[in-house]
Design a protein around this motif. Sequence first.
Motif, short mmCIF file in Angstrom:
data_model
loop_
_atom_site.label_atom_id
_atom_site.label_comp_id
_atom_site.label_asym_id
_atom_site.label_seq_id
_atom_site.Cartn_x
_atom_site.Cartn_y
_atom_site.Cartn_z
N ARG A 108 0.74 -1.30 -0.03
CA ARG A 108 -0.21 0.12 0.10
C ARG A 108 0.84 1.23 0.06
N LYS A 109 1.77 1.25 0.83
CA LYS A 109 2.91 2.26 0.79
C LYS A 109 3.43 2.45 -0.57
N ALA A 110 4.05 1.51 -1.39
CA ALA A 110 4.57 1.55 -2.56
C ALA A 110 3.47 2.04 -3.61
N LEU A 111 2.31 1.65 -3.50
CA LEU A 111 1.08 2.25 -4.44
C LEU A 111 0.84 3.63 -4.37
N LEU A 112 1.31 4.27 -3.04
CA LEU A 112 0.74 5.62 -2.60
C LEU A 112 2.07 6.44 -3.00
N PHE A 114 5.17 5.27 -4.98
CA PHE A 114 6.09 5.50 -5.96
C PHE A 114 5.31 5.62 -7.42
N PRO A 115 5.82 6.73 -7.93
CA PRO A 115 5.07 6.96 -9.29
C PRO A 115 4.65 5.78 -10.26
N GLU A 116 5.70 4.94 -10.45
CA GLU A 116 5.57 3.87 -11.58
C GLU A 116 4.25 2.73 -11.00
N ARG A 117 4.12 2.99 -9.66
CA ARG A 117 3.04 1.99 -8.95
C ARG A 117 1.85 2.61 -9.11
N ALA A 118 1.53 3.80 -9.49
CA ALA A 118 0.42 4.85 -9.44
C ALA A 118 -0.79 4.00 -10.33
N LYS A 119 -0.33 3.24 -11.53
CA LYS A 119 -1.46 2.69 -12.25
C LYS A 119 -2.12 1.61 -11.34
N ASP A 120 -1.53 0.97 -10.59
CA ASP A 120 -2.27 -0.13 -9.91
C ASP A 120 -2.90 0.26 -8.72
N ALA A 121 -2.95 1.72 -8.24
CA ALA A 121 -3.54 2.20 -7.22
C ALA A 121 -5.08 2.47 -7.32
N THR A 122 -5.94 0.98 -7.52
CA THR A 122 -7.27 1.32 -7.83
C THR A 122 -7.93 1.41 -6.55
N PRO A 123 -9.07 1.69 -6.49
CA PRO A 123 -9.90 1.95 -5.32
C PRO A 123 -9.86 0.65 -4.65
N GLU A 124 -10.15 -0.47 -5.27
CA GLU A 124 -10.11 -2.03 -4.69
C GLU A 124 -9.08 -2.51 -4.19
N ARG A 125 -7.83 -2.12 -4.69
CA ARG A 125 -6.52 -2.66 -4.23
C ARG A 125 -6.28 -1.93 -3.10
N LEU A 126 -6.32 -0.45 -3.14
CA LEU A 126 -6.22 0.12 -1.98
C LEU A 126 -7.09 -0.22 -0.56
#
Length: 203
Positions: A108-112, A114-126
């Motif tokens: 979760r920290k990486a999703l929020l 790291f810019p390269e992980r932003a595409k994976d930061a869906t509401p469901e994943r978060l």
Amino acid sequence: MILYDMADSGNCYKPRLLMTKLGIPFTRVEVSSHTGETRKPDYVAKNPNAMVPMLELDDGRRIAESNAILLYLAEGTRFVPADKYERALAYQWLFFEQYSHEPYIAVRKALLTFPERAKDATPERLAQTLERGNKALGVMNQHLERNAFFAGSAYSVADIALYAYTHSAEKGGFQLDAYPAVAAWLKRVEADKGHVPIEWVPD
């Protein structure tokens, strides 16, 4: 020894912290997944899993996976409990960290962050990582309400492994003040002799 390392990775911080505590000299080689260096052929030839950390011993043999490196380095020291049951508890918490803790709190920290992980930061994943990360913190808090550390009464590799991502969990949106026993434990870990922050790297 050579530690293939990524400075902002909690998994890489684990062996770096332990080697510092033990006074083990090592050469650090930055291999960043952010820039794709872990997937370059020369590194994949050394570690087919294309991840860091990896420890290369003086004789050229290599060990991957952060908690395996911890156990190798800590063998015969105060960081692995001598008591058989307490040693099993240390292993239990190492497995918990990689299966029930790191995939949610660290991810979760990486999703929020790291810019390269932003595409994976869906509401469901978060939402999933927040729920399961809080569950892991709750399990830890319940244990620490009755115990100073995770494997017996002394600091061990289990504490190093769990500290690595817990201490920065607030960057992933977790509220550590909701877990007072965890917050108190973080201070005990930081007070242990030889502690260095994640930002520390050898000269």
